[in-house]
Write a protein that holds these residues in place. Structure first.
Motif, PDB file in Angstrom:
ATOM      1  N   GLU A  70      68.790  34.798  51.936  1.00  0.00           N
ATOM      2  CA  GLU A  70      67.405  35.257  51.576  1.00  0.00           C
ATOM      3  C   GLU A  70      66.529  35.620  53.020  1.00  0.00           C
ATOM      4  O   GLU A  70      65.842  36.733  52.804  1.00  0.00           O
ATOM      5  N   GLU A  71      66.668  35.115  53.921  1.00  0.00           N
ATOM      6  CA  GLU A  71      65.899  35.218  54.993  1.00  0.00           C
ATOM      7  C   GLU A  71      66.079  36.764  55.595  1.00  0.00           C
ATOM      8  O   GLU A  71      65.283  37.360  55.930  1.00  0.00           O
ATOM      9  N   VAL A 111      69.992  33.420  41.176  1.00  0.00           N
ATOM     10  CA  VAL A 111      70.311  34.061  42.360  1.00  0.00           C
ATOM     11  C   VAL A 111      70.501  35.332  41.794  1.00  0.00           C
ATOM     12  O   VAL A 111      71.592  35.613  41.023  1.00  0.00           O
ATOM     13  N   ASP A 122      69.888  30.483  51.808  1.00  0.00           N
ATOM     14  CA  ASP A 122      68.746  30.239  52.766  1.00  0.00           C
ATOM     15  C   ASP A 122      68.724  31.545  53.732  1.00  0.00           C
ATOM     16  O   ASP A 122      67.849  32.308  53.728  1.00  0.00           O
ATOM     17  N   VAL A 151      69.362  38.406  49.243  1.00  0.00           N
ATOM     18  CA  VAL A 151      69.227  37.915  47.829  1.00  0.00           C
ATOM     19  C   VAL A 151      67.827  37.396  47.476  1.00  0.00           C
ATOM     20  O   VAL A 151      66.960  37.257  48.568  1.00  0.00           O
ATOM     21  N   THR A 152      67.610  37.077  46.218  1.00  0.00           N
ATOM     22  CA  THR A 152      66.345  36.704  45.847  1.00  0.00           C
ATOM     23  C   THR A 152      66.672  35.341  44.801  1.00  0.00           C
ATOM     24  O   THR A 152      67.666  35.453  44.040  1.00  0.00           O
ATOM     25  N   ARG A 153      65.882  34.381  44.963  1.00  0.00           N
ATOM     26  CA  ARG A 153      66.068  33.199  44.025  1.00  0.00           C
ATOM     27  C   ARG A 153      64.726  33.382  43.355  1.00  0.00           C
ATOM     28  O   ARG A 153      63.521  33.359  43.772  1.00  0.00           O
ATOM     29  N   ARG A 154      64.978  32.949  41.904  1.00  0.00           N
ATOM     30  CA  ARG A 154      63.849  32.944  40.969  1.00  0.00           C
ATOM     31  C   ARG A 154      63.920  31.856  39.825  1.00  0.00           C
ATOM     32  O   ARG A 154      65.075  31.535  39.561  1.00  0.00           O
ATOM     33  N   THR A 180      69.169  41.749  46.053  1.00  0.00           N
ATOM     34  CA  THR A 180      68.127  42.581  46.366  1.00  0.00           C
ATOM     35  C   THR A 180      68.489  44.036  46.378  1.00  0.00           C
ATOM     36  O   THR A 180      70.003  43.849  46.256  1.00  0.00           O
ATOM     37  N   GLY A 225      66.793  39.061  53.570  1.00  0.00           N
ATOM     38  CA  GLY A 225      66.456  39.835  52.341  1.00  0.00           C
ATOM     39  C   GLY A 225      67.715  40.433  51.457  1.00  0.00           C
ATOM     40  O   GLY A 225      67.391  41.523  50.954  1.00  0.00           O
ATOM     41  N   GLU A 263      73.586  37.885  38.253  1.00  0.00           N
ATOM     42  CA  GLU A 263      72.520  36.810  38.407  1.00  0.00           C
ATOM     43  C   GLU A 263      73.434  35.622  38.149  1.00  0.00           C
ATOM     44  O   GLU A 263      74.054  35.327  37.052  1.00  0.00           O
TER      45      GLU A 263
END
Length: 155
Positions: free
Chosen positions: A80-81, A99, A77, A85-88, A102, A83, A55
Motif C-alpha cells: 500500500e505504501e 484488498v 502495508d 494495493v488499496t484496502r477498503r 490499484t 501504491g 478483490e
C-alpha cells in the motif's frame, strides 16, 4: 525389513542437501526480485493472488498464499505504501476489509515475472503423473514431519 530396522543414515544427507538446494534457489530468486523489481517473493505472490481474485479479504489472501495473517498485513502495508494495493472497509460492516490492486499495481503485475511457483509448476508439467505423485507425497510427508517437530511455522 521393518521401518525401525532400515538404515536411515545414507538417505538423511541426501534429503538435507536437497532441502538446502531448494532453500538456496528460493533465496536467489528472492534476491533477483528485490534487485530488479524492489519486491519480495511473498509480496509478488500476494500481488498475483489479488490480481487473480480481483478483490479479497486479507484473511482469504493469507490462506491462499500460505502465510500467517500477521505476515500478510505487513506485506499489505508495504504494498500500500508503494501504491500497488488499496484496502477498503465495507460501508455496511466496517470490520470487513477488501484488498484490490490499484492501476499502478495492475501495471506492475503485468510486467513483473511470475512467482517462482509458476515457473516450477511449468517445469513440473513435463513430468509424468507417477513421478509428480511421488514428489508430492514425499514433500507432504517432509512438511508434516517438520510441522510435528515444531520446525515449520503454520501460524
Amino acid at each position: 525389513m521393518r521401518i525401525e530396522d532400515r538404515p536411515a543414515a545414507p538417505y538423511q544427507p541426501r534429503v538435507l542437501e536437497s532441502i538446502r538446494r531448494i532453500t538456496r534457489a528460493v533465496e536467489l530468486h528472492s534476491r533477483r526480485l528485490m534487485a530488479v523489481y524492489r519486491i519480495t517473493g511473498p509480496q509478488l505472490g500476494c500481488l498475483h493472488e489479488i490480481a487473480a481474485a480481483g478483490e479479497l479479504s486479507p484473511g482469504v489472501l493469507a490462506r491462499a498464499v500460505h502465510l500467517s495473517p500477521s505476515t500478510v498485513i505487513g506485506i499489505l502495508d508495504r504494498l500500500e505504501e508503494r501504491g500497488l494495493v488499496t484496502r477498503r472497509r465495507s460501508a455496511s460492516d466496517r470490520r470487513v476489509v477488501r484488498v484490490a490492486l490499484t492501476a499502478e499495481g495492475e501495471s506492475f503485475v503485468s510486467r513483473a515475472p511470475s512467482p517462482l511457483h509458476d515457473t516450477l509448476a511449468a517445469a513440473m508439467d513435463e513430468l509424468p503423473e507417477s513421478e509428480l505423485a511421488g514428489i508430492a507425497g514425499a514433500l507432504e510427508r517432509m512438511a508434516s514431519l517438520m510441522d510435528s517437530r515444531g520446525v515449520g511455522d503454520r501460524s
